[in-house]
Design a protein around this motif. Sequence first.
Motif, PDB file in Angstrom:
ATOM      1  N   ILE A   1      39.476  39.967  30.060  1.00  0.00           N
ATOM      2  CA  ILE A   1      38.900  40.007  31.403  1.00  0.00           C
ATOM      3  C   ILE A   1      38.454  41.417  31.759  1.00  0.00           C
ATOM      4  O   ILE A   1      39.229  42.368  31.675  1.00  0.00           O
ATOM      5  N   LEU A   2      37.193  41.538  32.135  1.00  0.00           N
ATOM      6  CA  LEU A   2      36.673  42.816  32.607  1.00  0.00           C
ATOM      7  C   LEU A   2      36.629  42.734  34.126  1.00  0.00           C
ATOM      8  O   LEU A   2      36.042  41.819  34.688  1.00  0.00           O
ATOM      9  N   PHE A   3      37.257  43.700  34.765  1.00  0.00           N
ATOM     10  CA  PHE A   3      37.476  43.605  36.201  1.00  0.00           C
ATOM     11  C   PHE A   3      36.989  44.900  36.841  1.00  0.00           C
ATOM     12  O   PHE A   3      37.394  45.989  36.423  1.00  0.00           O
ATOM     13  N   VAL A   4      36.088  44.775  37.819  1.00  0.00           N
ATOM     14  CA  VAL A   4      35.629  45.965  38.542  1.00  0.00           C
ATOM     15  C   VAL A   4      36.185  45.923  39.951  1.00  0.00           C
ATOM     16  O   VAL A   4      36.108  44.898  40.632  1.00  0.00           O
ATOM     17  N   THR A   5      36.801  47.009  40.367  1.00  0.00           N
ATOM     18  CA  THR A   5      37.297  47.069  41.741  1.00  0.00           C
ATOM     19  C   THR A   5      37.359  48.521  42.177  1.00  0.00           C
ATOM     20  O   THR A   5      37.396  49.424  41.351  1.00  0.00           O
ATOM     21  N   HIS A   6      37.339  48.726  43.489  1.00  0.00           N
ATOM     22  CA  HIS A   6      37.518  50.084  44.002  1.00  0.00           C
ATOM     23  C   HIS A   6      38.919  50.272  44.572  1.00  0.00           C
ATOM     24  O   HIS A   6      39.232  51.330  45.090  1.00  0.00           O
ATOM     25  N   PHE A   7      39.756  49.209  44.500  1.00  0.00           N
ATOM     26  CA  PHE A   7      41.090  49.295  45.089  1.00  0.00           C
ATOM     27  C   PHE A   7      42.102  49.770  44.052  1.00  0.00           C
ATOM     28  O   PHE A   7      42.386  49.073  43.080  1.00  0.00           O
ATOM     29  N   LEU A   8      42.668  50.947  44.303  1.00  0.00           N
ATOM     30  CA  LEU A   8      43.590  51.523  43.327  1.00  0.00           C
ATOM     31  C   LEU A   8      44.820  50.648  43.126  1.00  0.00           C
ATOM     32  O   LEU A   8      45.304  50.489  42.011  1.00  0.00           O
ATOM     33  N   ASP A   9      45.342  50.080  44.219  1.00  0.00           N
ATOM     34  CA  ASP A   9      46.526  49.229  44.089  1.00  0.00           C
ATOM     35  C   ASP A   9      46.275  48.108  43.096  1.00  0.00           C
ATOM     36  O   ASP A   9      47.108  47.800  42.253  1.00  0.00           O
ATOM     37  N   GLN A  10      45.099  47.496  43.248  1.00  0.00           N
ATOM     38  CA  GLN A  10      44.769  46.369  42.380  1.00  0.00           C
ATOM     39  C   GLN A  10      44.635  46.826  40.932  1.00  0.00           C
ATOM     40  O   GLN A  10      45.033  46.120  40.012  1.00  0.00           O
TER      41      GLN A  10
END
Lengths: 508, 338
Positions: free
Chosen positions: A196-205
């Motif tokens: 799974i390639l996952f893009v997010t800007h949330f550090l917690d996530q």
Amino acid sequence: MDEKKHRLIMDRISKHFPGVKALTNVSFRMFPGEIHVLMGQNGAGKSTLIKVLTGVYSIDSGEIRLDDKEIRAQSPLEAQELGISTVYQEVNLCTNLTVSENIFIGREPMKRGRIDWKEMHAEAKVLLKRLNVDIDPTKQLGEYSVAIQQMVAIARALNISAKILILDEPTSSLDSNEVNELFKVMRKLKSEGLAILFVTHFLDQVYEMSDRITILRNGEFVGEYKAEELSRMELVSKMIGKEMDEMEQVQELVESHSSIGHQSPFLETKQLARKGSIERFDLKLYPGEILSLAGLLGSGRTEIARILFGADRADQGELKIKGRSVNLKSPRIAIDNGIAFCPENRKSEAIIDDLTIRENIILAMQASLGIFKYLPKKKQTEFADEYIKLLNIKAPGPETLIKNLSGGNQQKVILGRWLLTNPDLLILDEPTRGIDVGAKAEIMKQMGLLCQKGMSILFISSELEEVVRTSHRIAILRDRHKIAEIDNHNVSQQDIMKAIAGGVPNEK
Amino acid sequence: MKNKLFWPLVTLAVLLLANLIHNHDFFSITIQDGHLFGSLIDILNRAAPLVLISIGMTFVIATKGIDLSVGSVVSITGAMACLIISKGDGSSMSVLFTALGISLLLALAAGAWNGLLVSLLGIQPIVATLILMVAGRGVAQLITDGQILTISSKPYSFIGAGYLFGLPFSIYIIAFFFIIASVLTRKTAVGLFIESVGTNPTASRLAGIRSGLIIFIVYVLCSFLSGISGFILSSNVSSADGNNAGLWYELDAILAVVIGGNSLNGGRFYLSGTIVGALIIQTLTTSIYSMGVPPEVTLVVKSVVVLVVCLIQSEAFGSVFAARRRKRDKAAKQGVSA
Ligand SMILES: Nc1ncnc2c1ncn2[C@@H]1O[C@H](COP(=O)(O)OP(=O)(O)OP(=O)(O)O)[C@@H](O)[C@H]1O
Ligand SMILES: [Mg+2]
């Protein structure tokens, strides 16, 4: 680790657009059964890297290998057939079609030259089951929440032979419960061997989910790290290329200015309501203050914002601006009364795709000036340049089409559009959605500065952390009711969470 | 960035050259009684009504709309003008201006009707304007009593058949309105608002643009320009034919707009492209006649040319070729390395 075979190798990929080097020699790899987070600032090249993989764009140079075979998908459909399933940053679902139609659009199961509806609904059901979603696939998609719609988008991307699942900022429009649901599903798919390639800007996530992290900066590869070996500070500084402490300044800015209460409110509502979208509410907004609306998705936050901007009409109650009763029948009237609104839905409600950054920025101001007082082109360019610089918009210049900007940069253009009108009340509905850490801090700093100058700001965010850090007062919403208002003195995220969930808030 | 005008201009040039090969005098212009004569002048003159309507159609299409009623408006204004003139003194200027004024009011009313249906009631443009396309022709026939109304009025026939400084008067009319339209779109915010509304109506409304008003205005403008075309056409032949005047103009106008590089999806528009598009269509029509193509196949020839122009401009079509080329290059490379 390296005995395991690579699922995907992208080797020294380069891609340029006219005037932009979106990717320069970027390498990226994935193993089966891992969650790999791709990080980088707005415009770093994350979505572009995904799109060259899935055949939306062709690469200038480099090599892509899937399970050790070179591939070069010419179209997203071809990529999907190869086993690369993608949910793009700008999801295009049709809310007026049924759930199954959305899942199978363009590849409907056929029987004797006709669409086999029975088969289609049954298969949709199975696909959704795999994602822990139990809904009726024959119903219209619009009847379900954004979170469910997100799952439908994933179901559409996943076919049985999927090897890679790509999620480009899937969580930016979900609340925390929904994010948890999504994460459960992601873990399940991971255990089934999917990469799974996952893009997010949330550090917690990032830290909750990722096995490994690849960081891009300005279209270049910075490095690939194991999540447990990279600290948050390291991660952020690698992403933006310098150290960060701006977050602290925001709090100071807000705290240095709390002389509210003596002045008269800029805007006041009495028992304002709109059938089916928000129950009667009283709200006062003072100059120089930031008021946040906190609540779950669908609790009525956006509905309040839309009514205060005249996008929807209230059918009960009264609204006063500077003490005068006003009927906000249309956005035009709200704007004339000094109100501005950045909607949460950037793509459908804010940006004008085919126009340039310049035109998008001056649009609201020009609409106020009217048809005949047309801003000279030189003036327009000056304004555009000013906000490109102020908001740090990453673009070759003011004549770039807004649709060619990265998601976060589009958001900044819209913010610029409204700052240019110099409003008295700025309504920001999820302004930090899809915006990187650095830019987030920048936007919050701007908010602090603007309210010091006397602007009042209505702030909506699903990030309780942001709410607590920036606002003077917080209105709590639940099930289309305003249930409480809290003064932000040493309030913690937990307090707000409790209030939203139904605990007893320290009411005032 | 490749210029949008490139392919339309190439097409026009090819058509003109084809004519030149067929008829060596095609480009020659002669002077008789102080008037310029020649095929080129003739094409410009005959293209005038289509050019005007296409300008209006460009605005409408830029808002993601379409106006099927232009041909009917052409017949209405022509009929009304001829009716009023036939009732009065054909040589009197005041009768002429009354006739033009009243007919233009009718055209404006027709535009307002379309505009209201689309912007206020939210009816789909193709349906909304279809109503007037059908009804309008009926109105025109009522005005002319189902007959062909012939008039003799020197001042009126000047509009479509007169000469000024050696050139047909209609050429001045299109030049005038082209300049007005350009000024409107470049020196006022109308162009920006039209493109904005055509690209994303919701976002435009939320940015404070009165989307409804803009949509209303473009339909009124389009009808107004069609009305003027009605004068040119009917005065050219000094008669009004409610049944046939302006027949199929809506299709030619839509074609002109599309050939000119404008997208039916709305948004960005190119007025000069439209002008070239209209000239292409007129040149095509003229050359088909002058080359003696049998009438049965003229429509086929026309559609083939239009199809080719649209294909050249289509991005999808272009990318099919690009993809093929890429594959071929790759195959060639592999062949070398193997
Ligand atoms: N179709 C395009 N035409 C021209 N430039 C483009 C195009 N698509 C992307 N770009 C440019 O390429 C760069 C990388 O964009 P990309 O969308 O990959 O960023 P991103 O990392 O996904 O950012 P975000 O976090 O904001 O989504 C940006 O500078 C963008 O302006
Ligand atoms: Mg992106």
